[in-house]
Design an enzyme around this catalytic site. Structure first.
Site, mmCIF file in Angstrom:
data_model
loop_
_atom_site.group_PDB
_atom_site.id
_atom_site.type_symbol
_atom_site.label_atom_id
_atom_site.label_comp_id
_atom_site.label_asym_id
_atom_site.label_seq_id
_atom_site.Cartn_x
_atom_site.Cartn_y
_atom_site.Cartn_z
ATOM 1 C CD GLU A 86 15.087 -11.564 -42.968
ATOM 2 O OE1 GLU A 86 16.162 -12.049 -42.597
ATOM 3 O OE2 GLU A 86 14.629 -10.492 -42.496
ATOM 4 C CG ASP A 104 26.147 -14.456 -44.104
ATOM 5 O OD1 ASP A 104 24.978 -14.060 -44.201
ATOM 6 O OD2 ASP A 104 26.885 -14.142 -43.142
#
Ligand code: 4EZ
Length: 230
Positions: A12, A196
């Site tokens: 990230e 997701d």
């Protein structure tokens, strides 16, 4: 102004470190903190490791030891809202902890006495993000993000979180970082790109889209940094 940029996982913050150029590296409290100057601001950048406890440690150190005056979180999340597709960006209007349960004493889910069930993000940072989205021609979704120490990969748990908190996305660090920032009175912002949809296929989608979605969030966060006033 010193600005903290944090993620939970190395993936990230990697796109952020790759963009800022030269930085120094300092280890403290089990975490590596990277410092640099970018867009006319001093930055402190770190990934905390996953979950509420590690993210609270990192946010606290960024504020108390590195002197961060604003905090921006960049990362990925599981989508709850039907409108959110993989790769879409969501900024938190407010965050809550979906795994807090002292309902046996009559408290609502997510509530801790003397705390707040929902913690709002900074309004000025949210409006800056809205401007950035318009200028970049990006759809930016705004909604409630629910945080808990669980990777949610079931329709049942996902629906429960949606119904109980009216949440649009979920992850594992936002609300703990929000709690730290609220208590230190530091303006903060949480941005997540969907990796997701937190149901049966979540772990496969997460593995497939972590890097690309993390990059979408990182690019947007750096554009916000460039536009922050000193
Ligand atoms: C936690 N982060 C995932 C960490 C996954 C694997 C080793 C975001 C996230 C998430 N969190 C993306 N999708 C999620 C989901 N379905 N449930 C919880 O912040 C670690």
């Amino acid at each position: 102004m010193k600005i903290a940029i944090m993620g939970a996982m190395r993936e990230e913050i990697d796109p952020i470190l790759a963009t800022v150029g030269e930085y120094t590296r300092t280890e403290h409290a089990g975490t590596v903190f990277y410092e640099c100057v970018y867009g006319g601001h001093e930055l402190v950048i770190a990934y905390s490791k996953i979950g509420k406890v590690f993210s609270a440690i990192t946010a606290t150190v960024m504020i108390e030891r590195f002197g961060a005056q604003k905090l921006l979180f960049s990362g990925v999340a599981g989508g709850i809202s039907e409108e959110l597709k993989i790769g879409d960006l969501v900024m938190a209007s407010a965050l809550c902890q979906h795994d807090v349960d002292i309902v046996a004493f009559g408290h609502p889910y997510g509530f801790i006495p003397e705390g707040s069930l929902m913690i709002d993000t900074d309004e000025i940072l949210r409006s800056l993000a809205s401007e950035v989205a318009i200028d970049m021609g990006i759809d930016l979704y705004e909604g409630i993000i629910a945080t808990g120490d669980q990777f949610v990969a079931s329709s049942e748990r996902k629906s429960w979180i949606q119904q109980t908190f009216n949440a649009d996305a979920l992850e594992m660090e936002g609300a703990s970082v929000a709690c730290v920032c609220q208590n230190f009175d530091i303006p903060f912002f949480v941005l997540r790109a969907i990796s997701d949809t937190a149901d049966g296929g979540a772990s496969e989608d997460f593995d497939a889209f972590l890097k690309t979605s993390a990059a979408v969030s990182a690019t947007f966060i750096l554009e916000m940094v460039k536009r922050l006033e000193n």
